[in-house]
Design an enzyme around this catalytic site. Sequence first.
Site, PDB file in Angstrom:
ATOM      1  N   THR A   1       0.695  -1.200  -0.034  1.00 51.23           N
ATOM      2  CA  THR A   1       0.009   0.074   0.036  1.00 51.23           C
ATOM      3  C   THR A   1       0.937   1.269  -0.017  1.00 51.23           C
ATOM      4  OG1 THR A   1      -0.261  -0.316   2.448  1.00 51.23           O
ATOM      5  CG2 THR A   1      -1.965  -1.055   1.137  1.00 51.23           C
TER       6      THR A   1
ATOM      7  N   ARG B   1       0.252  -4.145   6.465  1.00 49.92           N
ATOM      8  CA  ARG B   1      -0.247  -4.043   7.933  1.00 49.92           C
ATOM      9  C   ARG B   1      -1.111  -2.702   8.516  1.00 49.92           C
ATOM     10  NH1 ARG B   1       4.878  -2.309  11.691  1.00 49.92           N
ATOM     11  NH2 ARG B   1       5.363  -0.141  10.995  1.00 49.92           N
ATOM     12  N   ASP B   2      -1.339  -1.909   7.220  1.00 48.88           N
ATOM     13  CA  ASP B   2      -2.182  -0.878   7.240  1.00 48.88           C
ATOM     14  C   ASP B   2      -3.688  -1.019   6.719  1.00 48.88           C
ATOM     15  OD1 ASP B   2      -3.406   1.877   7.013  1.00 48.88           O
ATOM     16  OD2 ASP B   2      -1.298   2.689   7.190  1.00 48.88           O
TER      17      ASP B   2
ATOM     18  N   ALA C   1       8.809  -4.734  -0.484  1.00 53.81           N
ATOM     19  CA  ALA C   1       8.869  -3.224  -0.083  1.00 53.81           C
ATOM     20  C   ALA C   1       8.578  -2.672   1.087  1.00 53.81           C
ATOM     21  CB  ALA C   1       8.074  -2.658  -1.272  1.00 53.81           C
TER      22      ALA C   1
ATOM     23  N   LYS D   1      20.727   4.966   1.289  1.00 52.08           N
ATOM     24  CA  LYS D   1      21.076   5.259   2.698  1.00 52.08           C
ATOM     25  C   LYS D   1      21.755   3.788   3.419  1.00 52.08           C
ATOM     26  CE  LYS D   1      17.839   8.719   3.496  1.00 52.08           C
ATOM     27  NZ  LYS D   1      17.684   8.862   1.911  1.00 52.08           N
TER      28      LYS D   1
ATOM     29  N   LYS E   1      18.843  -1.541   6.569  1.00 47.37           N
ATOM     30  CA  LYS E   1      18.793  -1.727   5.235  1.00 47.37           C
ATOM     31  C   LYS E   1      20.039  -2.477   4.401  1.00 47.37           C
ATOM     32  CE  LYS E   1      15.369  -1.400   3.176  1.00 47.37           C
ATOM     33  NZ  LYS E   1      14.230  -2.421   2.868  1.00 47.37           N
TER      34      LYS E   1
ATOM     35  N   ASN F   1      16.165   8.868  -3.691  1.00 48.69           N
ATOM     36  CA  ASN F   1      14.919   9.562  -3.374  1.00 48.69           C
ATOM     37  C   ASN F   1      13.835   9.232  -4.234  1.00 48.69           C
ATOM     38  OD1 ASN F   1      16.294  10.202  -1.113  1.00 48.69           O
ATOM     39  ND2 ASN F   1      15.480  12.328  -1.025  1.00 48.69           N
TER      40      ASN F   1
ATOM     41  N   SER G   1       7.133  10.352  -3.293  1.00 51.76           N
ATOM     42  CA  SER G   1       6.835   9.293  -2.384  1.00 51.76           C
ATOM     43  C   SER G   1       6.247   9.830  -0.907  1.00 51.76           C
ATOM     44  CB  SER G   1       7.927   8.274  -2.373  1.00 51.76           C
ATOM     45  OG  SER G   1       8.941   9.119  -1.582  1.00 51.76           O
TER      46      SER G   1
END
Length: 337
Positions: free
Chosen positions: A14, A40-41, A86, A132, A144, A172, A176
């Site tokens: 999502t 989970r949302d 993701a 990063k 990560k 980036n 997003s």
Amino acid sequence: MNFKGKSLLITGGTGSLGKALTTHILSNYPEIRRLIIFSRDEQKQFQMAQEYPATKFPQIKYVIGDVRDKMRLIRAFKGVDYVIHAAAMKHVHIAEYNPEECVKTNIGGAQNVVDACFETNVQRVVALSTDKACAPINLYGATKLTSDKLFIAANNIKGDNSIRFSVVRYGNVMGSNGSVIPFFIDKRKNGVLPITDPNMTRFNISLQGGVDMVMHALENAWGGELFVPKIPSYKIMDIAEAVGPKCEKPIVGIRPGEKIHEEMITASDSFYTYDLGKYYVIVPATREWSLKDFVLEFKAKKVSEGFSYNSGENKEWESIDSLRKLIKEHVDSNFKI
């Protein structure tokens, strides 16, 4: 990529990239048997289901779950051919303040995905990384990097399993959730754009660019590669000027864990880095396939020893005008100065 009769699952489906992948796959591969949005949302799943209702897109299945829960992953992965990982905690300052939670999701969750793939019949896995993760100085980047290592190393313990794990790393994503451009667009209403450091630079990639890279890895990875795109950089001051030329731009200082310039390939990586044309690839030090065959297949060219790739020394840059065009195209179609 032939998706006919295949099932694909996106963890963190999502999120910005998950939704972009969903749009791309449904538009280009309508013959896919099943597309599972795992996150989970529940609120974001509810909203996404309004945009992609099961009545119109019978291929879609929405599954509530957390990558921290291995048993839930195993159940969700049954019958799945491809996985795009993701899901992550990605905000640098939040991770610094909540380190244990970041570790549980980004490292524990990554290992759970690997384990769940081995427990089921998943054939290909692409994990999303970040600039990063290259020479990390913050916890998010360190988690990560660890996640990258887990997915790459998984190729060494698969035995007779034909599964392939690979990683994509990019900068980036323009527009997003939580990124600087939507933040600046919102802040310009008040006439003030806070600048962390006037010298700061970042890599820039569109959502579609990220999607294309994931699809490339899904189709072409031999196992263990880390793909890096060739993308332009921008200066934070140019972004601020592009969004709000008349706004005040006070210098507020960098946040904990931030870099002035981001890296995607270090000089130490150069010994294993090859140029594929559109992308760079860092090949695994330990691999089951022939590097000579890989080089021939993809016309790969070894980079020079000591080569590095960072946003401050990039050869390609966005201008203020090009940034305004990209914002209108990729972030806000109603954008005006």
